[in-house]
Motif scaffolding. Structure first.
Motif, short mmCIF file in Angstrom:
data_model
loop_
_atom_site.label_atom_id
_atom_site.label_comp_id
_atom_site.label_asym_id
_atom_site.label_seq_id
_atom_site.Cartn_x
_atom_site.Cartn_y
_atom_site.Cartn_z
N GLY A 224 -38.39 -19.78 -110.08
CA GLY A 224 -38.66 -18.38 -109.82
C GLY A 224 -37.47 -17.47 -110.09
O GLY A 224 -37.55 -16.55 -110.92
N PRO A 225 -36.33 -17.70 -109.45
CA PRO A 225 -35.17 -16.86 -109.71
C PRO A 225 -34.63 -17.00 -111.15
O PRO A 225 -34.17 -16.02 -111.74
CB PRO A 225 -34.13 -17.36 -108.70
CG PRO A 225 -34.94 -18.01 -107.62
CD PRO A 225 -36.11 -18.62 -108.31
N TYR A 226 -34.72 -18.20 -111.70
CA TYR A 226 -34.15 -18.44 -113.02
C TYR A 226 -34.86 -17.62 -114.09
O TYR A 226 -34.23 -17.10 -115.02
CB TYR A 226 -34.26 -19.93 -113.34
CG TYR A 226 -33.53 -20.36 -114.59
CD1 TYR A 226 -32.14 -20.34 -114.65
CD2 TYR A 226 -34.22 -20.82 -115.70
CE1 TYR A 226 -31.46 -20.75 -115.78
CE2 TYR A 226 -33.55 -21.24 -116.85
CZ TYR A 226 -32.18 -21.20 -116.88
OH TYR A 226 -31.51 -21.60 -118.01
N TYR A 227 -36.18 -17.50 -113.98
CA TYR A 227 -36.95 -16.77 -114.99
C TYR A 227 -37.33 -15.37 -114.54
O TYR A 227 -38.12 -14.69 -115.20
CB TYR A 227 -38.21 -17.55 -115.35
CG TYR A 227 -37.95 -18.75 -116.22
CD1 TYR A 227 -37.17 -18.64 -117.36
CD2 TYR A 227 -38.50 -19.99 -115.92
CE1 TYR A 227 -36.92 -19.74 -118.16
CE2 TYR A 227 -38.26 -21.10 -116.72
CZ TYR A 227 -37.48 -20.98 -117.84
OH TYR A 227 -37.24 -22.05 -118.63
N ALA A 228 -36.76 -14.90 -113.44
CA ALA A 228 -37.12 -13.58 -112.94
C ALA A 228 -36.80 -12.48 -113.95
O ALA A 228 -37.49 -11.45 -113.99
CB ALA A 228 -36.39 -13.31 -111.62
N PHE A 229 -35.78 -12.68 -114.77
CA PHE A 229 -35.39 -11.65 -115.74
C PHE A 229 -36.53 -11.34 -116.71
O PHE A 229 -36.61 -10.25 -117.27
CB PHE A 229 -34.16 -12.12 -116.53
CG PHE A 229 -34.45 -13.15 -117.59
CD1 PHE A 229 -34.71 -12.77 -118.90
CD2 PHE A 229 -34.47 -14.50 -117.27
CE1 PHE A 229 -34.98 -13.73 -119.87
CE2 PHE A 229 -34.73 -15.46 -118.23
CZ PHE A 229 -34.99 -15.06 -119.54
N ALA A 230 -37.43 -12.32 -116.93
CA ALA A 230 -38.50 -12.14 -117.89
C ALA A 230 -39.76 -11.56 -117.27
O ALA A 230 -40.75 -11.32 -117.97
CB ALA A 230 -38.83 -13.48 -118.54
N GLY A 231 -39.74 -11.34 -115.96
CA GLY A 231 -40.90 -10.77 -115.29
C GLY A 231 -41.62 -11.77 -114.43
O GLY A 231 -41.53 -12.99 -114.63
N ALA A 232 -42.36 -11.26 -113.46
CA ALA A 232 -43.04 -12.11 -112.48
C ALA A 232 -44.05 -13.03 -113.13
O ALA A 232 -44.20 -14.19 -112.72
CB ALA A 232 -43.71 -11.24 -111.42
N GLU A 233 -44.75 -12.55 -114.16
CA GLU A 233 -45.79 -13.37 -114.78
C GLU A 233 -45.19 -14.63 -115.40
O GLU A 233 -45.74 -15.73 -115.25
CB GLU A 233 -46.53 -12.56 -115.84
CG GLU A 233 -47.69 -13.32 -116.47
CD GLU A 233 -48.46 -12.47 -117.46
OE1 GLU A 233 -49.31 -13.02 -118.18
OE2 GLU A 233 -48.23 -11.24 -117.52
N TRP A 234 -44.07 -14.48 -116.11
CA TRP A 234 -43.43 -15.63 -116.74
C TRP A 234 -42.91 -16.60 -115.68
O TRP A 234 -43.08 -17.82 -115.80
CB TRP A 234 -42.30 -15.17 -117.65
CG TRP A 234 -41.80 -16.23 -118.59
CD1 TRP A 234 -42.20 -17.52 -118.68
CD2 TRP A 234 -40.79 -16.07 -119.58
NE1 TRP A 234 -41.52 -18.20 -119.65
CE2 TRP A 234 -40.64 -17.32 -120.22
CE3 TRP A 234 -39.99 -15.01 -119.99
CZ2 TRP A 234 -39.72 -17.53 -121.25
CZ3 TRP A 234 -39.09 -15.21 -121.02
CH2 TRP A 234 -38.95 -16.45 -121.64
N ALA A 235 -42.27 -16.06 -114.66
CA ALA A 235 -41.75 -16.92 -113.60
C ALA A 235 -42.87 -17.69 -112.92
O ALA A 235 -42.76 -18.89 -112.65
CB ALA A 235 -40.97 -16.09 -112.59
#
Length: 289
Positions: A224-235
């Motif tokens: 979740g935190p690792y991919y948060a930069f790409a938006g909630a949907e990606w995370a």
């Protein structure tokens, strides 16, 4: 198909000795390779440094950067010497360098590296790396692997295809689905054949995992935190598709094998070294255990 394991460097690890224990257990349990990732503005360990420590703790398991953000290494000769040093520490044919141009602009901004010209920087780094692999007067060190470490490239762009066809042994993908592999590999093989390369390009793919009673919480806390930069949907997609049961792990092996992958790397999300044993137990038939 080989089975590798990826260090949980993007997750909430705090004690580097745990990552070294991952390496020791991975070799003892029969995994073919050990991988590290790379991200600058995150607690992920620097990949060559992490693999140098792993090389000293092991003797057989192959070592893979999956991947190095190559254009951030702006001193190309220094990077070449670092890679050759690691190749010497590991021994012949253990180190494989997975390299990528990178797409997170903040990594480049904070580094003072021009994002728009990262492809040119990448090419210049590869030129220096290959030159140093052929001529030990460049760094004073000759690689243990003749010509230098094996190169794989990440990404799906036309430039990635050109790099693989001209310089690499194959494609290294981050967290990808079987559908992603099916979509990209025909283009990969077409580029490979058009360049007059013999044999076939290697396909190395990663899948996120955590096992045990806290598996779902572990992937949520790490991904979740690792991919948060790409938006909630990606995370959320990353969390939902992570493998959290032995049955899902075994199904992934079967699916990626049918897709023609040469190696599947299970990337950890829980830093507990017991995860290595849980994964090995789930894949005991595959690993010969």
């Amino acid at each position: 198909m080989d089975i590798g394991i990826g260090l949980p460097g993007h997750g909430p690890w705090t004690d580097g000795r745990l990552l070294i224990e991952w390496a020791r257990r991975a070799e003892a349990r029969g995994f073919a390779g050990l991988a590290t990732s790379d991200r600058l503005l995150w607690p992920t360990p620097e990949p060559l440094t992490a693999l140098a420590a792993a090389a000293g703790a092991t003797s057989r398991i192959k070592l893979l950067t999956s991947v190095v953000l190559a254009p951030l290494r702006t001193n190309h000769l220094l990077f070449a010497k670092s890679a050759i040093t690691l190749d010497r520490l590991a021994g012949p044919h253990r180190l494989r360098l997975g390299l990528v141009a990178g797409f997170r602009r903040d990594d480049f901004t904070e580094s003072g590296v021009d994002y728009a010209t990262r492809g040119k920087q990448f090419t210049a780094l590869l030129d220096e790396l290959e030159a140093a692999g052929r001529d030990d007067t460049r760094t004073g060190l000759a690689p243990a692997t003749p010509g230098g470490p094996e190169l794989l490239f990440g990404g799906t762009s036309a430039a990635t295809l050109d790099r693989i066809a001209a310089r690499g042994s194959g494609w290294v993908a981050g967290t990808s689905s079987v559908e992603d592999v099916a979509e990209f590999t025909p283009r990969l093989r077409e580029a490979w054949d058009a360049a007059g390369r013999t044999g076939a390009p290697k396909v190395v793919v990663s899948a996120m995992f955590a096992l045990g009673p806290n598996a779902r919480a572990a992937v949520a806390d790490a991904i979740g935190p690792y991919y948060a930069f790409a938006g909630a949907e990606w995370a959320e997609h990353g969390i939902a598709t992570a493998l959290t049961t032995p049955e899902q792990v075994r199904e992934a092996v079967a699916d990626f094998r049918r897709a023609g992958c040469d190696e599947l790397v299970f990337t950890g999300n829980d830093p507990d070294p017991a995860q290595v044993d849980l994964l090995a137990d789930a894949l005991s038939t595959e690993l010969g255990g």
